[in-house]
Design a protein around this motif. Structure first.
Motif, short mmCIF file in Angstrom:
data_model
loop_
_atom_site.label_atom_id
_atom_site.label_comp_id
_atom_site.label_asym_id
_atom_site.label_seq_id
_atom_site.Cartn_x
_atom_site.Cartn_y
_atom_site.Cartn_z
N CYS A 1 0.84 -1.21 0.00
CA CYS A 1 0.00 0.00 0.00
C CYS A 1 0.87 1.25 0.00
CB CYS A 1 -0.93 0.02 1.21
SG CYS A 1 -2.34 -1.07 1.06
N ARG A 2 1.92 1.26 0.80
CA ARG A 2 2.80 2.44 0.85
C ARG A 2 3.53 2.62 -0.47
NH1 ARG A 2 4.37 6.45 0.01
NH2 ARG A 2 6.04 7.61 1.02
N HIS A 3 3.98 1.56 -1.07
CA HIS A 3 4.69 1.65 -2.34
C HIS A 3 3.77 2.17 -3.43
CE1 HIS A 3 6.94 0.07 -5.91
NE2 HIS A 3 7.91 0.65 -5.22
N ALA A 4 2.48 1.85 -3.32
CA ALA A 4 1.49 2.33 -4.30
C ALA A 4 1.03 3.75 -4.00
CB ALA A 4 0.30 1.40 -4.34
N GLY A 5 1.48 4.32 -2.88
CA GLY A 5 1.11 5.69 -2.55
C GLY A 5 -0.24 5.81 -1.89
N ARG A 6 -0.76 4.74 -1.35
CA ARG A 6 -2.05 4.78 -0.68
C ARG A 6 -1.88 5.18 0.78
NH1 ARG A 6 -3.85 0.00 -3.92
NH2 ARG A 6 -5.21 0.94 -5.46
N ALA A 7 -2.85 5.91 1.28
CA ALA A 7 -2.85 6.29 2.69
C ALA A 7 -3.12 5.05 3.54
CB ALA A 7 -3.91 7.34 2.96
N ILE A 8 -2.69 5.09 4.77
CA ILE A 8 -2.86 3.93 5.65
C ILE A 8 -4.34 3.63 5.88
CG2 ILE A 8 -2.67 5.24 7.80
CD1 ILE A 8 -1.24 1.74 7.23
N GLU A 9 -5.18 4.67 5.94
CA GLU A 9 -6.62 4.47 6.13
C GLU A 9 -7.23 3.74 4.94
OE1 GLU A 9 -5.18 7.51 6.39
OE2 GLU A 9 -5.21 7.78 8.56
N ASP A 10 -6.76 4.09 3.73
CA ASP A 10 -7.24 3.39 2.54
C ASP A 10 -6.81 1.92 2.57
OD1 ASP A 10 -8.32 5.75 1.64
OD2 ASP A 10 -6.63 6.22 0.32
N GLU B 1 6.77 6.74 -5.41
CA GLU B 1 5.60 5.86 -5.38
C GLU B 1 5.25 5.40 -6.78
OE1 GLU B 1 3.36 8.93 -3.81
OE2 GLU B 1 3.82 8.48 -1.73
N VAL B 2 4.74 4.21 -6.88
CA VAL B 2 4.29 3.68 -8.15
C VAL B 2 2.78 3.86 -8.20
CG1 VAL B 2 4.05 1.58 -9.54
CG2 VAL B 2 6.12 1.97 -8.21
N GLU B 3 2.32 4.59 -9.21
CA GLU B 3 0.88 4.83 -9.31
C GLU B 3 0.19 3.57 -9.79
OE1 GLU B 3 -2.11 7.80 -11.64
OE2 GLU B 3 -0.13 8.52 -11.10
N PRO B 4 -0.84 3.11 -9.04
CA PRO B 4 -1.52 1.89 -9.47
C PRO B 4 -2.30 2.12 -10.76
CG PRO B 4 -2.45 2.72 -7.41
CD PRO B 4 -1.34 3.62 -7.80
N LYS B 5 -2.25 1.16 -11.66
CA LYS B 5 -2.96 1.27 -12.94
C LYS B 5 -4.41 0.81 -12.81
CE LYS B 5 1.04 1.21 -15.74
NZ LYS B 5 1.46 2.55 -15.84
N VAL B 6 -4.68 -0.05 -11.85
CA VAL B 6 -6.02 -0.56 -11.62
C VAL B 6 -6.64 0.23 -10.48
CG1 VAL B 6 -7.36 -2.61 -10.99
CG2 VAL B 6 -5.31 -2.84 -12.37
N PRO B 7 -7.87 0.75 -10.66
CA PRO B 7 -8.49 1.49 -9.56
C PRO B 7 -8.81 0.56 -8.39
CG PRO B 7 -10.07 1.18 -11.33
CD PRO B 7 -8.74 0.68 -11.82
N PRO B 8 -8.82 1.09 -7.18
CA PRO B 8 -9.11 0.23 -6.03
C PRO B 8 -10.55 -0.26 -6.10
CG PRO B 8 -9.07 2.52 -5.36
CD PRO B 8 -8.61 2.48 -6.78
N PRO B 9 -10.82 -1.44 -5.56
CA PRO B 9 -12.19 -1.95 -5.56
C PRO B 9 -13.08 -1.09 -4.67
CG PRO B 9 -10.80 -3.34 -4.23
CD PRO B 9 -9.90 -2.35 -4.90
#
Length: 151
Positions: free
Chosen positions: A48-57, A88-96
């Motif tokens: 999650c951190r590598h993808a740049g997502r917040a811990i809450e997400d 950070e690596v931007e995820p290509k697939v949106p989160p579910p």
């Protein structure tokens, strides 16, 4: 000298063999399952951190993962990325979607579809100007009272 009982010796050997095979019987080993959950949580947090997502997400996307392990993995990856200047690596697939947003709409029944067709969205000026006739009431039955369902 004491003589050992062969049945006792055989019983000890047999019970040792049975207890050694608990995993094959489907009895979970608590230490192994907790260590696996801890490792999985750290991996989830790091990803999650590598993808740049917040811990809450990260918590919301992985409700079954232990929060302490997810945070530990997130924090370790944050420190590692800061030390090595990794972006950070931007995820290509949106989160579910979260579970509440995934609810399917109620199936439309024929009765509700017929009702939508019969009810006008706005009152027509012709209908408003025409006087109410008793002949129209004779052809249609009186409306039924609706019960409110708890959904």
């Amino acid at each position: 000298m004491t003589r050992s009982n062969p049945h006792l010796l055989l019983g000890l050997i047999l019970s040792g063999a049975l207890l050694g095979g608990c995993e094959q019987l489907g009895i979970p080993d608590f230490t192994k399952s907790s260590a696996t959950a801890e490792a999985d949580g750290k991996a989830i947090g790091g990803a999650c951190r590598h993808a740049g997502r917040a811990i809450e997400d990260c918590y919301n996307l992985n409700p079954g993962a232990p929060r302490a392990a997810v945070f530990a993995g997130w924090r370790e990856m944050n420190d590692y990325m800061a030390e090595k200047n990794i972006t950070e690596v931007e995820p290509k697939v949106p989160p579910p979607l979260p579970p509440a947003a995934e609810e399917k709409p109620a199936p439309k029944s024929k009765r509700s579809a017929d009702k939508k067709e019969k009810e006008p969205s706005a009152p027509d000026s012709e209908q408003a100007e025409q006087p109410h006739s008793d002949a129209a009431d004779d052809t249609q039955p009186p409306p039924r009272k609706r019960r409110h369902s708890a959904e």
